[in-house]
Design an enzyme around this catalytic site. Structure first.
Site, mmCIF file in Angstrom:
data_model
loop_
_atom_site.group_PDB
_atom_site.id
_atom_site.type_symbol
_atom_site.label_atom_id
_atom_site.label_comp_id
_atom_site.label_asym_id
_atom_site.label_seq_id
_atom_site.Cartn_x
_atom_site.Cartn_y
_atom_site.Cartn_z
ATOM 1 N N TYR A 1 6.504 8.104 30.547
ATOM 2 C CA TYR A 1 6.231 8.685 29.217
ATOM 3 C C TYR A 1 6.836 10.086 29.129
ATOM 4 O O TYR A 1 7.504 10.426 28.152
ATOM 5 C CB TYR A 1 4.719 8.737 28.978
ATOM 6 C CG TYR A 1 4.339 9.320 27.626
ATOM 7 C CD1 TYR A 1 4.657 8.657 26.440
ATOM 8 C CD2 TYR A 1 3.644 10.530 27.535
ATOM 9 C CE1 TYR A 1 4.297 9.187 25.206
ATOM 10 C CE2 TYR A 1 3.270 11.061 26.301
ATOM 11 C CZ TYR A 1 3.603 10.389 25.133
ATOM 12 O OH TYR A 1 3.250 10.917 23.905
ATOM 13 N N SER B 1 6.251 15.604 22.952
ATOM 14 C CA SER B 1 4.850 15.725 23.382
ATOM 15 C C SER B 1 4.791 16.739 24.512
ATOM 16 O O SER B 1 5.761 16.897 25.265
ATOM 17 C CB SER B 1 4.366 14.376 23.907
ATOM 18 O OG SER B 1 3.148 14.518 24.603
HETATM 19 N N1 LIG Z 1 -1.623 11.107 19.563
HETATM 20 C C1 LIG Z 1 -1.338 12.127 20.352
HETATM 21 O O1 LIG Z 1 -2.217 12.816 20.892
HETATM 22 C C2 LIG Z 1 0.112 12.499 20.607
HETATM 23 C C3 LIG Z 1 0.364 13.626 21.414
HETATM 24 C C4 LIG Z 1 1.685 13.956 21.665
HETATM 25 C C5 LIG Z 1 2.717 13.226 21.137
HETATM 26 N N2 LIG Z 1 2.442 12.143 20.353
HETATM 27 C C6 LIG Z 1 3.578 11.356 19.835
HETATM 28 O O2 LIG Z 1 3.374 11.103 18.458
HETATM 29 C C7 LIG Z 1 3.967 9.853 18.098
HETATM 30 C C8 LIG Z 1 2.997 9.050 17.259
HETATM 31 O O3 LIG Z 1 1.858 8.774 18.019
HETATM 32 P P1 LIG Z 1 0.490 8.255 17.386
HETATM 33 O O4 LIG Z 1 -0.564 8.992 18.093
HETATM 34 O O5 LIG Z 1 0.573 8.270 15.916
HETATM 35 O O6 LIG Z 1 0.506 6.748 17.956
HETATM 36 P P2 LIG Z 1 0.212 5.336 17.265
HETATM 37 O O7 LIG Z 1 -0.884 5.450 16.277
HETATM 38 O O8 LIG Z 1 0.083 4.376 18.385
HETATM 39 O O9 LIG Z 1 1.572 5.055 16.462
HETATM 40 C C9 LIG Z 1 2.714 4.667 17.148
HETATM 41 C C10 LIG Z 1 3.558 3.815 16.245
HETATM 42 O O10 LIG Z 1 4.708 3.417 16.989
HETATM 43 C C11 LIG Z 1 4.949 2.061 16.705
HETATM 44 N N3 LIG Z 1 5.704 1.387 17.751
HETATM 45 C C12 LIG Z 1 5.345 1.153 19.027
HETATM 46 N N4 LIG Z 1 6.285 0.408 19.638
HETATM 47 C C13 LIG Z 1 7.251 0.173 18.717
HETATM 48 C C14 LIG Z 1 8.458 -0.538 18.715
HETATM 49 N N5 LIG Z 1 8.872 -1.229 19.782
HETATM 50 N N6 LIG Z 1 9.206 -0.563 17.591
HETATM 51 C C15 LIG Z 1 8.800 0.083 16.473
HETATM 52 N N7 LIG Z 1 7.643 0.774 16.404
HETATM 53 C C16 LIG Z 1 6.887 0.812 17.515
HETATM 54 C C17 LIG Z 1 3.563 1.448 16.559
HETATM 55 O O11 LIG Z 1 3.658 0.213 15.906
HETATM 56 P P3 LIG Z 1 2.594 -0.951 16.264
HETATM 57 O O12 LIG Z 1 1.268 -0.454 15.788
HETATM 58 O O13 LIG Z 1 3.095 -2.135 15.480
HETATM 59 O O14 LIG Z 1 2.651 -1.131 17.742
HETATM 60 C C18 LIG Z 1 2.882 2.535 15.745
HETATM 61 O O15 LIG Z 1 3.179 2.347 14.385
HETATM 62 C C19 LIG Z 1 4.386 9.188 19.411
HETATM 63 O O16 LIG Z 1 5.792 9.312 19.545
HETATM 64 C C20 LIG Z 1 3.676 9.985 20.478
HETATM 65 O O17 LIG Z 1 4.403 10.033 21.686
HETATM 66 C C21 LIG Z 1 1.162 11.760 20.069
#
Ligand SMILES: NC(=O)c1ccc[n+]([C@@H]2O[C@H](COP(=O)([O-])OP(=O)(O)OC[C@H]3O[C@@H](n4cnc5c(N)ncnc54)[C@H](OP(=O)(O)O)[C@@H]3O)[C@@H](O)[C@H]2O)c1
Length: 330
Positions: free
Chosen positions: A190, A164
């Site tokens: 983070y 990120s």
């Molecule tokens: N969205 C953004 O703007 C953004 C920007 C930069 C980077 N990212 C990166 O992109 C990735 C995906 O983000 P997203 O936006 O798609 O977020 P999201 O919708 O919250 O998805 C995150 C996933 O991680 C899972 N997770 C959390 N804790 C966990 C654990 N202990 N064991 C296994 N799975 C776990 C969640 O499962 P549960 O639902 O069961 O908790 C969910 O399926 C992340 O690594 C984030 O840092 C996102």
């Protein structure tokens, strides 16, 4: 070992032929991935779900380790070729059980994407007092993917880690990784974990070189997903992410989840990228070195690809998890 200068030299757009607007399905257009095995942590939510959807539509089988398996089944019920398996990155025992299960099946993995993660969570500790962002976002993935390295196909399996622009906030805080001496700060926590994701990919690329394995890290862009669950609307207003009415700030240049999924899917499949293992990507291309603190423009900070830090983090992660990647063949 690749030097920092050599790593920095490769951080420039290729160019890929795609733009930041492209969606994951457009990246895979015309690709037949029938018979390919893809593992995506977090593949049932947010941008991870969109990656699962794109790979499933292209004919791949997608394995999704899930902290909440019943929710994962529900969220992905309309996608063909999906297999949900239990796996909580906060619990090394479940991670190692999953490693054993997939290893016993001898499932060859063509693509592994580490998308699961938490952001800006209140202070909490898991395992042996580990700070939760570092433990879930980095150590859990290190143990899972490190444990599965013997299942990677030696003719070009790819690992993609979701980093990120949040990595701008912190390199690895070597004297105090787990915030045991300094006060806890969720953004530093983070940021450190997202630097760790990029360093893990860079080191995996280094160590996977003679094993035919390629690895990349990506910033997906800014996307509204459940990742923001720990931020109240007041927090998001204070950060300038949304206005008083809750509408997103246009300056963030938000992407849709399907656009946010694209860069990881591109890194996992692009032929053009085959000679650039280890790079950090964004907007469906290789990212430039960041020379300022503008996270919307993005780019990569040198501390996220530094070879001394990537090797040190690898050794630290082996020590702390007990997982030694490729241990069978080393
Ligand atoms: N969205 C953004 O703007 C953004 C920007 C930069 C980077 N990212 C990166 O992109 C990735 C995906 O983000 P997203 O936006 O798609 O977020 P999201 O919708 O919250 O998805 C995150 C996933 O991680 C899972 N997770 C959390 N804790 C966990 C654990 N202990 N064991 C296994 N799975 C776990 C969640 O499962 P549960 O639902 O069961 O908790 C969910 O399926 C992340 O690594 C984030 O840092 C996102």
């Amino acid at each position: 070992m690749t030097t920092l200068e050599q790593r920095l030299d490769r951080q420039h757009p290729i160019p890929s032929g795609f733009t930041r607007e492209n969606q994951a399905a457009e990246i895979l257009a015309g690709m037949d991935l029938k018979g390919k095995q893809v593992l995506i942590t977090g593949g049932y939510s947010g941008i991870g779900y969109e990656m699962s959807r794109a790979f499933s539509s292209a004919g791949a089988n997608v394995i999704i380790p899930a902290r909440r398996p019943s929710l994962a089944v529900q969220n992905t019920k309309d996608l063909p070729g999906i297999r949900i398996v239990p796996g909580d990155l906060a619990d090394l025992r479940t991670v190692l059980t999953l490693v054993e299960k997939l290893s016993a099946e001898r499932t060859v993995l063509d693509i592994v994407i580490g998308s699961a993660g938490i952001m800006a969570a209140p202070e909490s500790r898991i395992g042996d007092g580990w700070e939760s962002h570092f433990a879930i976002n980095h150590l859990g993935h290190f143990a899972l993917i490190g444990g599965l390295t013997s299942l990677l196909n030696e003719s070009g399996s790819r690992v993609v880690m979701l980093s990120s622009a949040g990595h701008f906030a912190s390199g690895i805080r070597w004297p105090d990784i787990h915030f045991t001496t300094e006060p806890y700060d969720p953004w530093l926590a983070y940021g450190q974990s997202k630097t760790a994701n990029a360093l893990f990919a860079a080191e995996l690329a280094e160590r996977g070189k003679d094993k035919g394995v390629l690895a990349y890290s990506v910033h997906p862009g800014n996307i509204m997903t459940p990742l923001q669950r720990h931020l109240s609307i007041e927090d998001q207003i204070a950060l300038g992410w949304v206005n008083q009415d809750g509408a997103p700030n246009p300056a963030l240049q938000l992407k849709t989840p399907a656009q946010g999924a694209a860069t990881a899917v591109w890194a996992a499949t692009s032929e053009r990228l085959a000679d650039f293992s280890g790079v950090y990507a964004q907007d469906n291309d290789v990212a430039r070195l960041s020379t300022d603190d503008n996270m919307v423009i993005g780019g990569v900070k040198s501390w996220a690809i530094d070879p001394e830090d990537s090797a040190r983090l690898w050794d630290y992660s082996v020590d702390i998890t007990g997982v030694r990647p490729w241990s069978e063949i080393n």
